[in-house]
Design a protein around this motif. Structure first.
Motif, PDB file in Angstrom:
ATOM      1  N   SER A  79      29.254  -8.613 -21.375  1.00 40.11           N
ATOM      2  CA  SER A  79      30.410  -9.411 -21.802  1.00 40.11           C
ATOM      3  C   SER A  79      29.964 -10.735 -22.406  1.00 40.11           C
ATOM      4  O   SER A  79      30.552 -11.221 -23.363  1.00 40.11           O
ATOM      5  N   ARG A  80      28.898 -11.338 -21.873  1.00 39.07           N
ATOM      6  CA  ARG A  80      28.387 -12.598 -22.407  1.00 39.07           C
ATOM      7  C   ARG A  80      27.785 -12.384 -23.798  1.00 39.07           C
ATOM      8  O   ARG A  80      27.960 -13.199 -24.697  1.00 39.07           O
ATOM      9  N   ALA A  82      28.666 -10.068 -25.895  1.00 44.77           N
ATOM     10  CA  ALA A  82      29.771  -9.782 -26.813  1.00 44.77           C
ATOM     11  C   ALA A  82      30.569 -11.035 -27.140  1.00 44.77           C
ATOM     12  O   ALA A  82      31.121 -11.145 -28.233  1.00 44.77           O
ATOM     13  N   ASN A  83      30.620 -11.971 -26.180  1.00 45.33           N
ATOM     14  CA  ASN A  83      31.400 -13.184 -26.383  1.00 45.33           C
ATOM     15  C   ASN A  83      30.646 -14.369 -25.772  1.00 45.33           C
ATOM     16  O   ASN A  83      30.922 -14.764 -24.637  1.00 45.33           O
ATOM     17  N   LEU A  86      32.243 -17.391 -23.576  1.00 41.46           N
ATOM     18  CA  LEU A  86      32.871 -17.254 -22.257  1.00 41.46           C
ATOM     19  C   LEU A  86      32.329 -18.315 -21.305  1.00 41.46           C
ATOM     20  O   LEU A  86      31.149 -18.665 -21.361  1.00 41.46           O
TER      21      LEU A  86
END
Length: 103
Positions: A79-80, A82-83, A86
């Motif tokens: 997730s980090r 990908a974005n 955050l």
């Protein structure tokens, strides 16, 4: 090799907390090369509670995770990636101390 250099200089009995189980295995090998008895003269604790320490003689004491499922950590990393914007997160996983024959 590092353990072979410093172990003879220490007063006995001694305890070594290794930063990883692999390092703890290295310390165990060093004690064998030096003729030191584990746990009588040197006590050894590893870190990670990996399967490899279960086959050493003596079996190594270790501190490690209760559950070796790291999918949650992998999800956080994905997730980090990908974005990157955050906010940071702090995740606490339960760990345990597993005493075995090396202490």
């Amino acid at each position: 090799d590092a353990a072979c250099r410093f172990l003879p200089e220490l007063e006995k009995p001694v305890a070594v907390y290794a930063g990883s189980d692999v390092s703890a295995i290295g310390v165990l090998w060093a004690t064998a090369r030096l003729g030191l008895r584990v746990p009588d003269q040197v006590r050894i604790v590893g870190h990670g509670d990996t399967p490899e320490i279960g086959i050493t003689v003596p079996r190594l004491t270790s501190l490690g995770p209760i559950d070796h499922d790291f999918s949650g950590a992998a999800d956080l990393m994905a997730s980090r990636l990908a974005n990157p914007g955050l906010p940071g997160r702090h995740v606490v996983e339960p760990w345990r101390f597993s005493p075995r024959e090396s202490t």
